[in-house]
Scaffold this motif. Structure first.
Motif, mmCIF file in Angstrom:
data_model
loop_
_atom_site.group_PDB
_atom_site.id
_atom_site.type_symbol
_atom_site.label_atom_id
_atom_site.label_comp_id
_atom_site.label_asym_id
_atom_site.label_seq_id
_atom_site.Cartn_x
_atom_site.Cartn_y
_atom_site.Cartn_z
ATOM 1 N N UNK A 1 0.850 -1.178 0.000
ATOM 2 C CA UNK A 1 0.000 0.000 0.000
ATOM 3 C C UNK A 1 0.888 1.230 0.000
ATOM 4 N N UNK A 2 0.811 2.005 -1.063
ATOM 5 C CA UNK A 2 1.590 3.230 -1.144
ATOM 6 C C UNK A 2 0.799 4.356 -0.509
ATOM 7 N N UNK A 3 1.357 4.894 0.552
ATOM 8 C CA UNK A 3 0.706 5.986 1.264
ATOM 9 C C UNK A 3 1.448 7.277 0.921
ATOM 10 N N UNK A 4 2.262 7.789 1.856
ATOM 11 C CA UNK A 4 3.002 9.019 1.554
ATOM 12 C C UNK A 4 4.040 8.810 0.463
ATOM 13 N N UNK A 5 4.380 7.553 0.171
ATOM 14 C CA UNK A 5 5.386 7.289 -0.865
ATOM 15 C C UNK A 5 4.831 7.455 -2.279
ATOM 16 N N UNK A 6 3.536 7.739 -2.418
ATOM 17 C CA UNK A 6 2.999 7.985 -3.752
ATOM 18 C C UNK A 6 3.717 9.155 -4.410
ATOM 19 N N UNK A 7 4.058 10.174 -3.612
ATOM 20 C CA UNK A 7 4.805 11.315 -4.151
ATOM 21 C C UNK A 7 6.233 10.902 -4.490
ATOM 22 N N UNK A 8 6.786 9.996 -3.700
ATOM 23 C CA UNK A 8 8.138 9.520 -3.986
ATOM 24 C C UNK A 8 8.171 8.788 -5.322
ATOM 25 N N UNK A 9 7.116 8.045 -5.638
ATOM 26 C CA UNK A 9 7.050 7.345 -6.916
ATOM 27 C C UNK A 9 7.070 8.351 -8.060
ATOM 28 N N UNK A 10 6.348 9.462 -7.897
ATOM 29 C CA UNK A 10 6.393 10.511 -8.921
ATOM 30 C C UNK A 10 7.784 11.119 -8.998
ATOM 31 N N UNK A 11 8.452 11.236 -7.844
ATOM 32 C CA UNK A 11 9.810 11.758 -7.820
ATOM 33 C C UNK A 11 10.787 10.836 -8.516
ATOM 34 N N UNK A 12 10.356 9.605 -8.808
ATOM 35 C CA UNK A 12 11.171 8.660 -9.571
ATOM 36 C C UNK A 12 10.771 8.633 -11.043
ATOM 37 N N UNK A 13 9.856 9.548 -11.407
ATOM 38 C CA UNK A 13 9.473 9.662 -12.811
ATOM 39 C C UNK A 13 8.311 8.787 -13.222
ATOM 40 N N UNK A 14 7.632 8.168 -12.244
ATOM 41 C CA UNK A 14 6.498 7.296 -12.564
ATOM 42 C C UNK A 14 5.218 8.011 -12.134
ATOM 43 N N UNK A 15 4.419 8.433 -13.100
ATOM 44 C CA UNK A 15 3.227 9.222 -12.802
ATOM 45 C C UNK A 15 1.954 8.389 -12.821
ATOM 46 N N UNK A 16 2.044 7.176 -13.288
ATOM 47 C CA UNK A 16 0.872 6.320 -13.336
ATOM 48 C C UNK A 16 1.296 4.874 -13.129
ATOM 49 N N UNK A 17 0.683 4.233 -12.143
ATOM 50 C CA UNK A 17 0.906 2.806 -11.904
ATOM 51 C C UNK A 17 -0.310 2.063 -12.449
ATOM 52 N N UNK A 18 -0.183 1.558 -13.668
ATOM 53 C CA UNK A 18 -1.338 0.972 -14.346
ATOM 54 C C UNK A 18 -1.906 -0.232 -13.609
ATOM 55 N N UNK A 19 -1.079 -0.887 -12.801
ATOM 56 C CA UNK A 19 -1.553 -2.050 -12.046
ATOM 57 C C UNK A 19 -2.076 -1.663 -10.666
ATOM 58 N N UNK A 20 -1.964 -0.390 -10.312
ATOM 59 C CA UNK A 20 -2.388 0.056 -8.992
ATOM 60 C C UNK A 20 -3.900 0.146 -8.871
ATOM 61 N N UNK A 21 -4.399 -0.138 -7.675
ATOM 62 C CA UNK A 21 -5.836 -0.070 -7.381
ATOM 63 C C UNK A 21 -6.022 0.903 -6.221
ATOM 64 N N UNK A 22 -6.958 1.837 -6.385
ATOM 65 C CA UNK A 22 -7.200 2.855 -5.359
ATOM 66 C C UNK A 22 -8.366 2.432 -4.484
ATOM 67 N N UNK A 23 -8.165 2.449 -3.183
ATOM 68 C CA UNK A 23 -9.257 2.135 -2.260
ATOM 69 C C UNK A 23 -9.927 3.422 -1.802
ATOM 70 N N UNK A 24 -11.248 3.369 -1.665
ATOM 71 C CA UNK A 24 -12.015 4.544 -1.249
ATOM 72 C C UNK A 24 -12.875 4.268 -0.021
ATOM 73 N N UNK A 25 -12.764 3.063 0.518
ATOM 74 C CA UNK A 25 -13.584 2.699 1.683
ATOM 75 C C UNK A 25 -12.836 1.703 2.545
ATOM 76 N N UNK A 26 -12.867 1.918 3.862
ATOM 77 C CA UNK A 26 -12.216 1.030 4.813
ATOM 78 C C UNK A 26 -13.213 0.689 5.915
#
Length: 445
Positions: free
Chosen positions: A90-115
């Protein structure tokens, strides 16, 4: 704010300025400019030997590549697919770090909206997430949300950004290293039955909780593995075998957990067409090791025996193929003290090699990604051309600042994760409140 705090908070506190709501049109907030090819390596920078081709190691290599810092990435596995399929992160605050690595879209990523949090009978005792707070079921916005992704999917996305398999020296198992007689570090690797030598200006251990670099650097008796009193059983189940259930919990955007004060199961999207489950419960270290060694069939039987709870949990467990089940005792280490690295010279650690933690806050991959960017930035700033870092020493030029930031940032996560290993298996977790628990956000084995 400094003046206000010096005055012991007398008067009216200053109001911090609001952040700019607009992204930089050149870099979209990543700090990177698009280019046809990465910059050529600048030999005025130190050459980095990165040990370990996991999430943190590849991320560091990418960050070096973008900055023209020469590196060699070593991995003991024979190839990318040597590892098992892996588990969800689960990428939390590291989502920005992923962008800092030049990756703006994780096509395999799934976003959760309910817990959701349930009792074993299925009663909801807590709910949070954007669908509750915003009364929206939009699944596409990643703002203020968690991104769930298979470990190998994230690793592959990073490897593609790095330039592919040829950027890693596969099949290189570190044997030992020592500082050279004149400068740098001399390394020995076991490769195809032979010893292969290499040199570098800096060695970075990104080789996990049982790090060879850490063992060679500070020994295993210093801050040894610490058992946290519980075992975790993990499995991956395709949604196709659960179609007859028609459960709203299986909408690929819901994370839910159920607990009884002893056992606790956490289920999250693994991909758009599957879920990952993690069952944890207290057990002696000896029993946990024995159960883990028995293999997938025994682990599945233990999980099904313990968890006869509300739907769709029993169906998920029984439908999971044994090939996608594993289990292991949960360990971390005492916090790494800066003094242990002060005399390490041109060697440092990142990720689980530096600060292993329990999986119960899902912070392992997040912290490794943040470590990688932080270290690359420190090297770029402290060892830039004309900095005279060879005379000053790479430790003073870059590592002291990096290690101070890394250890301070990760210490909170290590402590909280260890506390969660206890609290999630007590009746405290059954307290009714729409506030996040310290839930298991996923962690690679």
């Amino acid at each position: 704010m400094d003046e206000f705090e010096k005055s012991k908070n007398q008067g009216t506190a200053p109001i911090p300025p609001k952040g700019n709501p607009y992204s930089c049109p050149d870099c979209s907030g990543s700090g990177l400019l698009a280019a046809v090819s990465p910059p050529a390596a600048n030999k005025e920078f130190p050459h980095i030997a990165i040990i370990g081709g996991g999430i943190g190691g590849i991320a560091l290599a990418i960050a070096c590549l973008h900055r023209g810092i020469p590196f060699t990435l070593y991995e003991r596995d024979k190839d990318f697919n040597s590892r098992s399929q892996g588990y969800g992160l689960t990428l939390q605050q590291a989502s920005k770090a992923v962008q800092g690595l030049g990756i703006f879209s994780l096509k395999e990523g799934v976003i959760s909206t309910r817990h959701l949090v349930h009792t074993p009978e299925g009663k909801v005792i807590a709910e949070w997430g954007t669908r509750k707070w915003l009364q929206s079921d939009i699944k596409t916005s990643s703002k203020r949300t968690n991104v769930h992704i298979a470990r190998q999917s994230l690793r592959l996305a990073l490897l593609e950004e790095l330039g592919g398999n040829h950027q890693i020296k596969w099949g290189h198992q570190l044997v030992d290293f020592k500082e050279g007689e004149t400068e740098g570090v001399e390394l020995n690797f076991h490769v195809n039955g032979k010893i292969k030598k290499a040199k570098a200006d800096l060695v970075v251990g990104a080789d996990g909780i049982r790090s060879s670099v850490r063992r060679l650097l500070i020994g295993e008796d210093t801050a040894p593995l610490r058992y946290l009193g519980c075992i975790v059983i993990l499995g991956i189940c395709p949604l196709s075998v659960l179609q007859d259930l028609n459960s709203p919990l299986l909408d690929s955007a819901t994370v839910f957990q159920t607990a009884n004060g002893n056992e606790r199961i956490y289920i999250m999207p693994y991909a758009s067409d599957s879920v990952m489950w993690q069952l944890s419960f207290p057990m002696s270290e000896k029993e946990a090791k024995t159960l883990s060694a028995k293999g997938p069939q025994a682990l599945k039987e233990e999980a099904c025996r313990r968890i006869e709870w509300h739907d769709p949990i029993p169906q998920i467990l029984s439908s999971t193929e044994e090939i996608y089940i594993s289990g292991y005792p949960v360990y971390d280490r005492e916090l790494l003290q800066p003094k242990l690295l002060e005399k390490s010279g041109p060697v440092t650690l990142i990720g689980d090699a530096a600060h292993p933690m329990s999986p119960f806050k899902g912070q392992g991959a997040n912290q490794a990604l943040l470590d990688a960017l932080s270290l690359a930035r420190s090297i770029f700033k402290g060892c830039r051309p004309l900095s005279d870092w060879r005379k000053t020493g790479i430790r003073k030029s870059a590592l002291v600042e990096f290690e101070s930031e890394m250890l301070e940032r990760s210490a909170v996560k290590v402590r909280d994760s260890a506390e969660a290993a206890q609290f999630l298996h007590t009746e405290i977790v059954l307290h009714e409140s729409d506030a996040p628990r310290r839930w298991f956000g996923g962690k690679e084995h």
